[in-house]
Every structure is written in C-alpha cells, then in structure tokens.
Design an enzyme around this catalytic site. Structure first.
Site, PDB file in Angstrom:
ATOM      1  N   TRP A  62       0.833  -1.196   0.000  1.00 28.14           N
ATOM      2  CA  TRP A  62       0.000   0.000   0.000  1.00 28.14           C
ATOM      3  C   TRP A  62       0.868   1.246   0.000  1.00 28.14           C
ATOM      4  O   TRP A  62       2.053   1.191   0.305  1.00 28.14           O
ATOM      5  CB  TRP A  62      -1.024  -0.007   1.143  1.00 28.14           C
ATOM      6  CG  TRP A  62      -0.500  -0.186   2.547  1.00 28.14           C
ATOM      7  CD1 TRP A  62       0.722  -0.664   2.940  1.00 28.14           C
ATOM      8  CD2 TRP A  62      -1.208   0.089   3.745  1.00 28.14           C
ATOM      9  NE1 TRP A  62       0.818  -0.700   4.303  1.00 28.14           N
ATOM     10  CE2 TRP A  62      -0.351  -0.252   4.836  1.00 28.14           C
ATOM     11  CE3 TRP A  62      -2.483   0.594   4.037  1.00 28.14           C
ATOM     12  CZ2 TRP A  62      -0.749  -0.096   6.168  1.00 28.14           C
ATOM     13  CZ3 TRP A  62      -2.867   0.752   5.359  1.00 28.14           C
ATOM     14  CH2 TRP A  62      -2.007   0.406   6.419  1.00 28.14           C
ATOM     15  N   ASN A  63       0.239   2.380  -0.400  1.00 31.00           N
ATOM     16  CA  ASN A  63       0.967   3.640  -0.553  1.00 31.00           C
ATOM     17  C   ASN A  63       0.273   4.759   0.198  1.00 31.00           C
ATOM     18  O   ASN A  63      -0.947   4.704   0.400  1.00 31.00           O
ATOM     19  CB  ASN A  63       1.021   4.051  -2.029  1.00 31.00           C
ATOM     20  CG  ASN A  63       1.725   3.033  -2.897  1.00 31.00           C
ATOM     21  OD1 ASN A  63       2.854   2.655  -2.638  1.00 31.00           O
ATOM     22  ND2 ASN A  63       1.039   2.562  -3.930  1.00 31.00           N
ATOM     23  N   HIS A  70      -6.416  19.779  -7.896  1.00 37.25           N
ATOM     24  CA  HIS A  70      -6.531  20.001  -9.346  1.00 37.25           C
ATOM     25  C   HIS A  70      -5.345  19.357 -10.057  1.00 37.25           C
ATOM     26  O   HIS A  70      -4.494  20.037 -10.616  1.00 37.25           O
ATOM     27  CB  HIS A  70      -6.676  21.496  -9.631  1.00 37.25           C
ATOM     28  CG  HIS A  70      -7.913  22.053  -8.988  1.00 37.25           C
ATOM     29  ND1 HIS A  70      -9.079  22.255  -9.684  1.00 37.25           N
ATOM     30  CD2 HIS A  70      -8.177  22.356  -7.699  1.00 37.25           C
ATOM     31  CE1 HIS A  70     -10.016  22.693  -8.841  1.00 37.25           C
ATOM     32  NE2 HIS A  70      -9.486  22.767  -7.633  1.00 37.25           N
ATOM     33  N   HIS A  74      -9.157  15.671 -13.691  1.00 44.70           N
ATOM     34  CA  HIS A  74      -9.810  16.141 -12.466  1.00 44.70           C
ATOM     35  C   HIS A  74     -11.053  16.974 -12.730  1.00 44.70           C
ATOM     36  O   HIS A  74     -11.312  17.400 -13.845  1.00 44.70           O
ATOM     37  CB  HIS A  74      -8.819  16.885 -11.568  1.00 44.70           C
ATOM     38  CG  HIS A  74      -8.423  18.243 -12.073  1.00 44.70           C
ATOM     39  ND1 HIS A  74      -7.390  18.437 -12.954  1.00 44.70           N
ATOM     40  CD2 HIS A  74      -8.918  19.479 -11.802  1.00 44.70           C
ATOM     41  CE1 HIS A  74      -7.266  19.721 -13.204  1.00 44.70           C
ATOM     42  NE2 HIS A  74      -8.191  20.386 -12.523  1.00 44.70           N
ATOM     43  N   ASP A  76     -13.594  20.189 -11.473  1.00 46.26           N
ATOM     44  CA  ASP A  76     -13.651  21.497 -10.814  1.00 46.26           C
ATOM     45  C   ASP A  76     -15.076  21.734 -10.301  1.00 46.26           C
ATOM     46  O   ASP A  76     -16.034  21.668 -11.083  1.00 46.26           O
ATOM     47  CB  ASP A  76     -13.337  22.631 -11.793  1.00 46.26           C
ATOM     48  CG  ASP A  76     -11.856  22.774 -12.110  1.00 46.26           C
ATOM     49  OD1 ASP A  76     -11.058  21.926 -11.683  1.00 46.26           O
ATOM     50  OD2 ASP A  76     -11.515  23.748 -12.809  1.00 46.26           O
ATOM     51  N   HIS A  80     -14.509  26.431  -6.613  1.00 41.83           N
ATOM     52  CA  HIS A  80     -13.125  26.643  -7.060  1.00 41.83           C
ATOM     53  C   HIS A  80     -12.891  28.094  -7.473  1.00 41.83           C
ATOM     54  O   HIS A  80     -11.786  28.604  -7.343  1.00 41.83           O
ATOM     55  CB  HIS A  80     -12.829  25.692  -8.223  1.00 41.83           C
ATOM     56  CG  HIS A  80     -11.457  25.806  -8.806  1.00 41.83           C
ATOM     57  ND1 HIS A  80     -10.327  25.901  -8.026  1.00 41.83           N
ATOM     58  CD2 HIS A  80     -11.021  25.829 -10.100  1.00 41.83           C
ATOM     59  CE1 HIS A  80      -9.266  25.980  -8.816  1.00 41.83           C
ATOM     60  NE2 HIS A  80      -9.645  25.955 -10.066  1.00 41.83           N
ATOM     61  N   HIS A 208     -13.776  29.285 -16.267  1.00 38.25           N
ATOM     62  CA  HIS A 208     -13.938  29.229 -14.812  1.00 38.25           C
ATOM     63  C   HIS A 208     -14.971  30.256 -14.344  1.00 38.25           C
ATOM     64  O   HIS A 208     -15.838  29.956 -13.523  1.00 38.25           O
ATOM     65  CB  HIS A 208     -12.598  29.500 -14.117  1.00 38.25           C
ATOM     66  CG  HIS A 208     -11.619  28.378 -14.231  1.00 38.25           C
ATOM     67  ND1 HIS A 208     -10.886  28.129 -15.366  1.00 38.25           N
ATOM     68  CD2 HIS A 208     -11.261  27.414 -13.341  1.00 38.25           C
ATOM     69  CE1 HIS A 208     -10.108  27.068 -15.167  1.00 38.25           C
ATOM     70  NE2 HIS A 208     -10.313  26.621 -13.957  1.00 38.25           N
TER      71      HIS A 208
HETATM   72 MN    MN Z   1      -9.010  22.480 -12.036  1.00 44.02          MN
END
Ligand code: MN
Length: 260
Positions: A62-63, A70, A74, A76, A80, A208
């Site tokens: 495992w990590n 972001h 991904h 938004d 944001h 955005h």
């Molecule tokens: Mn983003």
C-alpha cells in the site's frame, strides 16, 4: 430490476454498450498547472510506499498519496472560483450525485488545434456543430476534443515565455453555453478548462468565471475523446468526497453505444 437497468446490463454484456476510460493514469509526473510566481502553487503528485511485502508489511502492499485537488484528470466544483463561492452545493462533497451521470456532446476541434495551439472555440463553432448534430440539451456536458491528450512531455503544457499556448473556449461561448444552453459543465483535454492564454481574456479565465458562477462544473486533462461519438455517450464523473473540496482527481468513464 427495471427495464432500463436490464437493458443496460444486457448491452454491457454483449458489447453493444462499451465503457471507455477518459482518464490519465495519476502518477508522480502528472502535469500540473504553473501559476505566476506571486501565487501559491499546487504540489506535485506523490506516491510513497508504506510497504510492499517487506519488513514494513510482509503480506501487503500500500501507498500514501498526496496531491493537489486540481491534479491529473480532475473535476472542478463551483467553489473553485470566486464567482461560485457563495452558491449552494458548490463543493465536491455536497454536489448532487444525480449530476454525476450525464450525456456528453463532443465538439471535434482536433484539426483546428493542430493548426493553431491558441485555437479558440466560439459560439459560431458550436452553432455549426448544432446544425449537424442537434441542439445541446440542458444538463449535459460539452467536451472540447483537441487531441491535446496525445501530446507528451513539454508539448503538453506548451509553455512559452508568455505563458501556456493551448486551445480553449473564448469568453462569449462560455457565457452563452451556460445562459442559453444550460449545460452541466465543460471538459477539455488540456490542463485547464480555459485556453492557455485565458488569463488575458475579459473576464480573465472565462470558462472558470462563467461555469462556476453559474454553478456548473469543469473537467480537465481528459483523454480518449476521439473514442466518443459527437452525441450519444453518457459520462460518469464522481469526484472524491473531500470535505469542502474545490475539486478532485477522478476516474471519468463514458458509456458508448457500439454497432455490433
Ligand atoms: Mn481544475
């Protein structure tokens, strides 16, 4: 089981419906946006081994992970951007799950983007697309196909002395898609929903600005858009349920009808 779900299961089993992955592998060299030096920066992805069948864990692997919200392929959320900061249900942990399954309209601008890295999607482009494929329905995604996801290394961010040179939407088309087409969100193959030079537009970063101000969503660093039809695919986009999160890496899956 309902008839619709029976059909879904059966068409997935026969291959009449295919599940297409629109996600880059999240890795330590995943590209991240670079802002001017006066601003805070996103940390790169870190994948640190806890154990791998060794003294630290003889039977298990495992990590530990760390990354900016972001990063990689991904999502938004409206919070944001300052324009969406006071909207209800504007964070990844509060956004309605019913909106995480929605149809996609794919606008192919790959040839234009190959010819001009600063290519801008305009309202005229979208209206020409609608003349061929029909009007964009409310509550659906608009995905800008540029084939940018096929670029590797420095060509992906395509940074010059004056910032990034990558395709995206102009300001007018984003305001129009939100106000006149009532879209769910806008997705791109590049690092942001905005063009690389979008900081110089009016308003700055119009994707955005208008998406999140209207309570809509963004998807970035998508890949595989060349495997989608212009219309007819359904996206599944469930971001991580991060407390008050502004976005998150996610697995973006598309259900795509295939002729078999
Ligand atoms: Mn983003």
């Amino acid at each position: 089981m309902s008839k619709a779900l029976e059909l879904l299961v059966s068409e997935l089993a026969t291959g009449q419906l295919e599940v297409v992955d629109l996600t880059f592998t999240l890795r330590e060299d995943s590209p991240i946006i670079v802002l001017p030096p006066e601003f805070g920066e996103s940390a790169p992805v870190r994948i640190e081994r806890i154990s791998r069948y060794d003294a630290a864990g003889p039977a298990w692997y495992w990590n530990n992970l760390s990354f900016g919200e972001h990063t990689g392929t991904h999502f938004d959320a409206p919070v944001h951007w300052f324009t969406g900061r006071d909207l209800p249900l504007n964070t990844v942990d509060t956004l309605p799950v019913g909106r995480m399954v929605a149809p996609a309209n794919v606008i192919d601008c790959s040839a234009e983007s190959a010819a001009d890295p600063d290519f801008l999607l305009t309202r005229a482009h979208v209206e020409a697309w609608e003349a061929r494929h029909g009007r964009i329905a409310p509550g659906t995604w608009v995905l800008l196909r540029t084939d940018w996801s096929k670029r590797t290394g420095l060509d992906y961010a395509n940074l010059g002395d004056d910032g990034a040179h990558t395709p995206g939407p102009d300001a007018e088309v984003m305001e129009w898609l939100v106000a006149e087409r009532d879209i769910l969100g806008f997705g791109t193959e590049t690092i942001g929903t905005d063009a690389g030079q979008g900081g110089h537009f009016i308003p700055p970063y119009p994707a955005h600005h208008f998406l999140h101000g209207g309570g809509r969503y963004g998807l970035q660093c998508l890949c595989g858009l060349d495997q989608l039809p212009a219309k007819g695919a359904v996206l599944m986009t469930a971001p991580l349920k991060i407390h008050e999160g502004s976005g998150s890496p996610l697995r973006v899956l598309a259900l795509v009808p295939r002729a078999v």
